[in-house]
Design a protein around this motif. Structure first.
Motif, mmCIF file in Angstrom:
data_model
loop_
_atom_site.group_PDB
_atom_site.id
_atom_site.type_symbol
_atom_site.label_atom_id
_atom_site.label_comp_id
_atom_site.label_asym_id
_atom_site.label_seq_id
_atom_site.Cartn_x
_atom_site.Cartn_y
_atom_site.Cartn_z
ATOM 1 N N UNK A 46 0.821 -1.219 0.000
ATOM 2 C CA UNK A 46 0.000 0.000 0.000
ATOM 3 C C UNK A 46 0.849 1.261 0.000
ATOM 4 N N UNK A 47 1.862 1.301 0.835
ATOM 5 C CA UNK A 47 2.691 2.508 0.908
ATOM 6 C C UNK A 47 3.395 2.793 -0.415
ATOM 7 N N UNK A 48 3.759 1.734 -1.135
ATOM 8 C CA UNK A 48 4.427 1.906 -2.423
ATOM 9 C C UNK A 48 3.496 2.528 -3.454
ATOM 10 N N UNK A 49 2.243 2.046 -3.488
ATOM 11 C CA UNK A 49 1.302 2.482 -4.520
ATOM 12 C C UNK A 49 0.515 3.732 -4.132
ATOM 13 N N UNK A 50 0.581 4.120 -2.874
ATOM 14 C CA UNK A 50 -0.232 5.237 -2.387
ATOM 15 C C UNK A 50 0.029 6.518 -3.176
ATOM 16 N N UNK A 51 1.296 6.772 -3.489
ATOM 17 C CA UNK A 51 1.605 8.032 -4.179
ATOM 18 C C UNK A 51 1.091 8.060 -5.620
ATOM 19 N N UNK A 52 0.712 6.886 -6.172
ATOM 20 C CA UNK A 52 0.157 6.828 -7.522
ATOM 21 C C UNK A 52 -1.368 6.830 -7.515
ATOM 22 N N UNK A 53 -1.959 6.739 -6.335
ATOM 23 C CA UNK A 53 -3.416 6.727 -6.237
ATOM 24 C C UNK A 53 -4.049 5.415 -6.645
ATOM 25 N N UNK A 54 -3.270 4.363 -6.774
ATOM 26 C CA UNK A 54 -3.777 3.055 -7.169
ATOM 27 C C UNK A 54 -2.633 2.113 -7.477
ATOM 28 N N UNK A 188 -7.093 9.886 0.672
ATOM 29 C CA UNK A 188 -5.919 9.046 0.375
ATOM 30 C C UNK A 188 -6.304 7.666 -0.154
ATOM 31 N N UNK A 189 -5.361 7.028 -0.852
ATOM 32 C CA UNK A 189 -5.525 5.648 -1.304
ATOM 33 C C UNK A 189 -5.018 4.696 -0.218
ATOM 34 N N UNK A 190 -5.690 3.555 0.007
ATOM 35 C CA UNK A 190 -6.967 3.146 -0.575
ATOM 36 C C UNK A 190 -8.134 3.900 0.049
ATOM 37 N N UNK A 191 -9.090 4.303 -0.791
ATOM 38 C CA UNK A 191 -10.128 5.220 -0.341
ATOM 39 C C UNK A 191 -11.301 4.592 0.371
#
Length: 358
Positions: A46-54, A188-191
């Motif tokens: 999750x932390x890796x993909x959070x900055x991409x919004x998905x 924030x992601x995941x929403x």
């Protein structure tokens, strides 16, 4: 999916090491007899993909490659077993992101080949459904409501390991719609968890449409609801108004939950289900769990839901589903391929008695 059949049903306890890499969690677990979790290790991205919004598929598969060996080793050590104790290796074959699936499939095939024990490919949704078997006794026939980021389905399960999809999403899955709505509101992601939390803070929600489709349909559609939220936000912006996210979250969640609950209850009645199972990542949604519990209580229908730790992707649920096949001597060939569009009905166990009377 091609399977190999061993006519001699295994008699010793089944100790299955399972691998799950269908999306952005790398997980390995050891489960005994399909019900006893000896270990269940999950590494989230999750932390890796959070900055991409998905989830970015290429990054997800790369992260699986980096961590799969360590996760497998940790699962075996935490279970306090030796590799020679294992009865079979299970792996998510599909559906999912093909690059992510391939990492797990290759690792599982290598283990099964080196240990000379059976390999069992598992359908991801079968895993979500049988996560309930890790904590509950199942009573057939049953109905399963599967709600996750990529899937929204109603599955009739007339016998152990036999799956009939009677309804599914025609566009966005419920979890996908949650994330898109959250992104539109700047959450924030995941929403999904943020929308669920905000929905419980509002006394009244913004009115939203309910999409029922045809009168007798068990299918779902959430794309229009997502578009309705975007229209409300855009109109408010053009007028210079401010609509607080809690009211939008409540209106959106009320619409999603009402449709899910009503169709699940109607399907359970029509198919004579003795239990309604909730499964998938969105099964952790507080609003959905509360609404289903209330409605099932009024209908006298037992509701089963896994603990929050077993709602999201994990390998223990894959081992639980794999035991259905292992116990019947059904295994997969070593040329098993990752199948991102694997059919749930096609994965069902071979049940001669059930097939002969139906």
């Amino acid at each position: 999916m091609p399977t190999q059949r061993n006519e001699k049903t295994p008699s010793r306890p089944g100790l299955i090491l399972a691998v799950e890499t269908s999306c952005d969690e790398t997980s390995a677990a050891v489960v005994e007899n399909g019900t006893i979790i000896r270990s269940n290790v999950v590494s989230s991205q999750i932390e890796t993909h959070k900055r991409f919004g998905g989830v970015v598929p290429e990054i997800a598969s790369r992260k699986h490659v980096e961590s799969i060996t360590l996760i497998l080793d940790e699962a075996v050590r935490a279970a306090n077993v030796r590799l020679s104790d294992l009865s079979a290796i299970a792996v998510t074959q599909g559906p999912g992101l093909v690059g992510s699936l391939l990492v797990g499939v290759v690792a599982a095939k290598a283990l099964a080949c080196s240990l000379q024990i059976p390999l069992i490919g598992v359908h991801h949704i079968a895993g979500h459904i049988y996560a309930n078997r890790l904590v509950h006794e199942l009573d057939y026939p049953l109905m399963a409501l599967v709600v996750s980021g990529g899937h929204t389905e109603l599955v009739h399960v007339p016998a152990p390991g036999v799956f009939r999809v009677i309804g599914q999403t025609r566009d966005d899955a419920a979890g996908e719609a949650y994330d898109k709505v959250a992104r539109a509101m700047g959450l924030p992601y995941p929403g999904g968890p943020h929308v669920d939390r905000l929905a419980h803070e509002a006394d009244e929600g913004v009115p939203m449409p309910r999409v029922w489709l045809e009168p007798d349909s068990y299918d779902f559609s959430f794309s229009g609801l997502k578009s309705a939220v975007l229209a409300i936000l855009n109109q408010a912006k053009m007028r210079g108004d401010v609509i607080h996210p809690v009211r939008i979250s409540k209106g959106f969640q009320d619409s999603v939950v009402e449709v899910l609950v009503e169709k699940a209850i109607r399907a359970s009645k029509e198919f004579g289900a003795k239990q309604l199972l909730l499964a998938g990542g969105v099964a952790a949604n507080k609003g959905l769990r509360e609404a289903l519990a209330d409605r099932c209580g009024r209908e006298g229908l037992p509701l089963l839901a896994p603990p929050l730790s077993l709602c999201t992707d994990n390998a223990a649920m894959i081992a639980a589903a794999a035991f259905l096949k292992w116990d019947r001597g059904e295994t997969s060939p070593l040329d098993l391929k990752a199948e991102p569009l694997l059919s749930l009905g096609g994965w069902s166990v071979k049940d001669p008695f059930f097939e002969s009377v139906h």
